[in-house]
Scaffold this active site. Structure first.
Site, PDB file in Angstrom:
ATOM      1  N   ASN A  72       1.131  -2.475   5.282  1.00  0.00           N
ATOM      2  CA  ASN A  72       0.424  -1.208   5.455  1.00  0.00           C
ATOM      3  C   ASN A  72      -0.904  -1.170   4.695  1.00  0.00           C
ATOM      4  OD1 ASN A  72       0.236   1.874   5.835  1.00  0.00           O
ATOM      5  ND2 ASN A  72       0.388   1.670   3.606  1.00  0.00           N
ATOM      6  N   TYR A  91     -13.585  -2.872  11.116  1.00  0.00           N
ATOM      7  CA  TYR A  91     -12.185  -2.442  11.193  1.00  0.00           C
ATOM      8  C   TYR A  91     -11.535  -2.977  12.465  1.00  0.00           C
ATOM      9  CZ  TYR A  91      -8.315   0.958  10.680  1.00  0.00           C
ATOM     10  OH  TYR A  91      -7.092   1.577  10.519  1.00  0.00           O
ATOM     11  N   LYS A 103      -8.427  -5.673  12.781  1.00  0.00           N
ATOM     12  CA  LYS A 103      -7.171  -5.273  13.408  1.00  0.00           C
ATOM     13  C   LYS A 103      -6.898  -6.046  14.693  1.00  0.00           C
ATOM     14  CE  LYS A 103      -5.738  -2.111  10.502  1.00  0.00           C
ATOM     15  NZ  LYS A 103      -4.531  -2.325   9.670  1.00  0.00           N
ATOM     16  N   GLY A 157      19.258   8.439  -4.364  1.00  0.00           N
ATOM     17  CA  GLY A 157      20.404   7.558  -4.454  1.00  0.00           C
ATOM     18  C   GLY A 157      20.135   6.142  -4.003  1.00  0.00           C
ATOM     19  N   GLY A 165       0.819  -1.205   0.000  1.00  0.00           N
ATOM     20  CA  GLY A 165       0.000   0.000   0.000  1.00  0.00           C
ATOM     21  C   GLY A 165       0.853   1.254   0.000  1.00  0.00           C
ATOM     22  N   ALA A 166       1.979   1.212  -0.723  1.00  0.00           N
ATOM     23  CA  ALA A 166       2.952   2.308  -0.666  1.00  0.00           C
ATOM     24  C   ALA A 166       2.456   3.591  -1.315  1.00  0.00           C
ATOM     25  CB  ALA A 166       4.270   1.876  -1.310  1.00  0.00           C
ATOM     26  N   ALA A 192     -12.510  -5.521  14.318  1.00  0.00           N
ATOM     27  CA  ALA A 192     -12.415  -6.977  14.284  1.00  0.00           C
ATOM     28  C   ALA A 192     -11.200  -7.429  13.476  1.00  0.00           C
ATOM     29  CB  ALA A 192     -13.695  -7.569  13.701  1.00  0.00           C
TER      30      ALA A 192
END
Length: 255
Positions: free
Chosen positions: A94, A160, A164, A58, A16-17, A162
């Site tokens: 994420n 949510y 997590k 870099g 999920g970047a 539940a």
């Protein structure tokens, strides 16, 4: 000897970047010296932008695409990253499915399934795909993004919460299973966080929220990313199985 927060030579995957928090985590890990695999599902343009940004710092970067809730995706990502930039030392889970919150009686059953898939099964698939390399090299960091909601249990948070809370149980067991290989497994639990989206729009009305926060403000996305970078580094080498709220003290785990 005092160690520095230095990720030079490390390879990190951020799922999920391209999201509001994911992009800041990816930039921060790169700024600390890591090469980055940027996972996305739909926003290819943002993934390419982040890749160029990290390369301008870099560092090496690769973009990888896929639905991380499907069992076939993580092994494919592992092969892509391994063949391009080498083994992954740091995994940051994420990505999460977004949905509209409502009461238990009105929440669609598929929302509960979606949260289980993105909070629990994502991490299961990532562990199966990436921890074998960490075991081989006898070290690694497996970091999940949880939430203060897992402790709050407020109205309309059921799906949510539940998902997590299930994730929390998985991470604690995994920490015990892989600790002997010097792999740490931890969770960062943000509060209601200020992100790029908030900065580009009108200020929200958050007085009701910040009134309960000891530090009397909302956290910044960079502050969440800083906690992830710490857990990814050697500075956190003796921390595992932890659920760490980064929310100004809004929730405080008890002993």
């Amino acid at each position: 000897m005092l160690k520095q927060l230095d990720l030079t030579g490390k390879m990190a995957l951020v799922t999920g970047a391209t999201g509001q928090l994911g992009r800041v985590i990816a930039r921060t890990l790169a700024d600390c010296g890591a090469n980055i695999a940027l996972h996305y599902i739909n926003n290819e343009a943002k993934a390419q932008e982040l890749q160029r940004e990290i390369e301008s710092m870099g560092k090496q970067a690769i973009i990888v695409q896929g639905d991380i809730t499907r069992p076939e995706t993580a092994p494919r990502l592992q092969e892509q990253i391994q063949s391009s930039l080498g083994g992954v030392d740091i995994v940051v889970a994420n990505a999460v499915i977004q949905y509209a919150w409502t009461t238990v009686l009105e929440q669609a059953p598929e929302d509960y399934l979606g949260q289980f898939e993105s909070c629990v099964m994502q991490s299961v698939y990532l562990a199966k795909a990436f921890i074998p390399y960490m075991k081989e090299v006898k070290g690694g960091r497996f970091i999940g993004i949880n939430t203060e909601c897992a402790m709050q249990n407020f109205e309309t948070q059921s799906a949510y919460t539940a998902g997590k809370r299930g994730m929390d149980g998985l991470y604690r067991v995994l920490a015990k299973e892989v600790g002997k290989y010097q792999i740490t497994v931890n969770q960062v639990a943000p509060g209601w966080t200020i992100s790029e989206r908030d900065r580009s729009s009108e200020p929200g009305h958050d007085e009701g929220y910040t009134r309960t926060v000891p530090l009397k403000r909302r956290g910044e996305d960079q502050e969440i990313a800083n906690a992830v970078a710490f857990l990814a580094s050697d500075l956190s080498s003796f921390i595992t199985g932890a659920y760490i709220p980064v929310n100004g003290g809004n929730v405080m785990p008890a002993i």
